[in-house]
Write a protein that holds these residues in place. Structure first.
Motif, PDB file in Angstrom:
ATOM      1  N   THR A  28      31.569 -20.006   4.517  1.00  0.00           N
ATOM      2  CA  THR A  28      30.502 -20.689   3.786  1.00  0.00           C
ATOM      3  C   THR A  28      30.206 -22.058   4.380  1.00  0.00           C
ATOM      4  O   THR A  28      29.034 -22.436   4.550  1.00  0.00           O
ATOM      5  N   ARG A  31      29.803 -21.301   8.897  1.00  0.00           N
ATOM      6  CA  ARG A  31      28.704 -20.457   9.357  1.00  0.00           C
ATOM      7  C   ARG A  31      27.416 -20.689   8.564  1.00  0.00           C
ATOM      8  O   ARG A  31      26.336 -20.759   9.149  1.00  0.00           O
ATOM      9  N   VAL A  32      27.516 -20.781   7.244  1.00  0.00           N
ATOM     10  CA  VAL A  32      26.320 -20.918   6.417  1.00  0.00           C
ATOM     11  C   VAL A  32      25.773 -22.345   6.484  1.00  0.00           C
ATOM     12  O   VAL A  32      24.594 -22.563   6.761  1.00  0.00           O
ATOM     13  N   LEU A 157      24.369 -15.724  -2.085  1.00  0.00           N
ATOM     14  CA  LEU A 157      23.652 -16.116  -0.868  1.00  0.00           C
ATOM     15  C   LEU A 157      22.280 -15.448  -0.752  1.00  0.00           C
ATOM     16  O   LEU A 157      21.479 -15.833   0.097  1.00  0.00           O
ATOM     17  N   ARG A 166      21.448 -21.479   2.975  1.00  0.00           N
ATOM     18  CA  ARG A 166      21.422 -20.947   4.334  1.00  0.00           C
ATOM     19  C   ARG A 166      20.388 -21.669   5.186  1.00  0.00           C
ATOM     20  O   ARG A 166      20.608 -21.933   6.373  1.00  0.00           O
ATOM     21  N   ASP A 170      20.570 -23.928   8.806  1.00  0.00           N
ATOM     22  CA  ASP A 170      19.736 -23.617   9.966  1.00  0.00           C
ATOM     23  C   ASP A 170      18.891 -24.806  10.418  1.00  0.00           C
ATOM     24  O   ASP A 170      18.806 -25.101  11.609  1.00  0.00           O
ATOM     25  N   GLY A 189      27.270 -26.003  -1.388  1.00  0.00           N
ATOM     26  CA  GLY A 189      27.960 -25.218  -0.366  1.00  0.00           C
ATOM     27  C   GLY A 189      29.416 -25.609  -0.205  1.00  0.00           C
ATOM     28  O   GLY A 189      30.313 -24.747  -0.162  1.00  0.00           O
ATOM     29  N   MET A 239      24.026 -10.128   6.505  1.00  0.00           N
ATOM     30  CA  MET A 239      24.935 -10.916   5.676  1.00  0.00           C
ATOM     31  C   MET A 239      26.075 -10.058   5.149  1.00  0.00           C
ATOM     32  O   MET A 239      27.238 -10.483   5.137  1.00  0.00           O
TER      33      MET A 239
END
Length: 315
Positions: A28, A31-32, A157, A166, A170, A189, A239
């Motif tokens: 979480t 990566r997220v 998510l 997410r 990004d 998060g 996911m």
């Protein structure tokens, strides 16, 4: 199968399921959200301490439940350091981890460890399996907890808040321009990530029947190794597959550790074996890329040789 090997493999699977919760938390944040959160080493111990103390007092289920908000509070501290005081993410995690060492000692009553031998745990609250399956008695509950955490995280998510989370990982500027406060998504998060990590520590305390102040050391490395091993073996095209990869990677990591230790008689080799496995897991994508490049060069060399041979034949 040899009885000793069977016991080792079962133990590795059990530990893999316990640590998969921690790997989900690291997934979480890493990566997220795209953050290297070092709070994990501290929040894992926090969950272990809370669960251990409450279990020693006769409340094992409450111990697991209270580990979750304790870990979320640790994540919130790290988030506030990052977003409000503008501390870099790695340093914020280190500061929170250092702070939590004293907090964890306070929770454990100033003791470096809490023994739970003879105390009822969540594993003793469920009906025992038949004698021939008694060695597998902990796996159903561990699998249930890990699967439930994985399903809930996957569902979250896909919600509007989860998608915002997410998107923050990004492109922060895009999120900000969309009237979404990235500070809020950052806090959500990190709270979720460290809540999962603390739950993992809480389960481990009751699984091994003791809590220790230094139990969280190296959890970031273990989590990253599990994450990368899972991605290499299972992939991450969606996911759901990504979450499955996290759980599978955690189990495979513990199995490799168990088998490696089985082949050596020195327990002192554990750290060296762990370092080698982690290095191999982290470098696997680069090694695969180098191999692919090598194959392309070989193919290009063969093609050039064939073209030259054909040119000489035509001449």
């Amino acid at each position: 199968m040899d009885q000793a090997v069977f016991i080792i493999l079962v133990g590795a699977v059990e530990q893999g399921l316990v640590y998969s919760l921690m790997a989900l938390g690291l997934f979480t944040s890493y990566r997220v959200l795209g953050l290297a959160d070092l709070t994990v080493d501290g929040s894992f111990t926090t969950g272990c301490a809370v669960s251990g103390v409450l279990t020693a007092a006769g409340h094992p289920l409450l111990g697991l439940l209270m580990a979750i908000p304790a870990g979320a509070a640790a994540g919130l501290i790290t988030s506030l350091l990052q977003t409000k005081l503008k501390v870099q993410s790695i340093l914020a995690g280190i500061l929170t981890m250092t702070f939590l060492y004293s907090v964890n000692l306070r929770i454990m009553g100033g003791k470096s460890n809490v023994a739970l031998l003879g105390k009822p745990t969540v594993f003793s609250l469920f009906p025992a399996l038949p004698q021939e399956l008694s060695r597998l008695s902990k796996i159903p509950l561990l699998l249930l907890i890990a699967a439930l955490a994985c399903l809930l995280l996957g569902f979250f998510l896909k919600t509007a808040t989860g998608l915002a989370l997410r998107a923050t990982g990004d492109n922060v500027e895009m999120v900000r321009s969309s009237s979404i406060n990235p500070d809020v998504t950052n806090a959500i998060g990190l709270c979720i990530a460290n809540a999962l990590v603390a739950l993992s520590g809480g389960v481990l305390a009751q699984y091994q029947q003791f809590a220790d102040i230094s139990i969280g050391t190296g959890m970031v490395v273990i989590g990253l190794a599990s994450l990368i091993i899972g991605e290499v073996l299972v992939g991450h095209s969606s996911m759901g597959r990504h979450l499955l990869a996290v759980m599978a990677g955690s189990i495979v990591y513990r199995l490799v550790i168990a088998l490696a230790l089985q082949s050596t008689s020195a327990a002192s080799d554990l750290k060296a074996i762990s370092a080698i496995i982690v290095a191999a897991a982290i470098s696997t994508p680069a090694i695969r890329q180098l191999w692919a490049t090598h194959q392309l060069r070989r193919a290009g060399g063969r093609y050039a040789a064939e073209e030259e041979k054909e040119a000489q034949t035509n001449a």
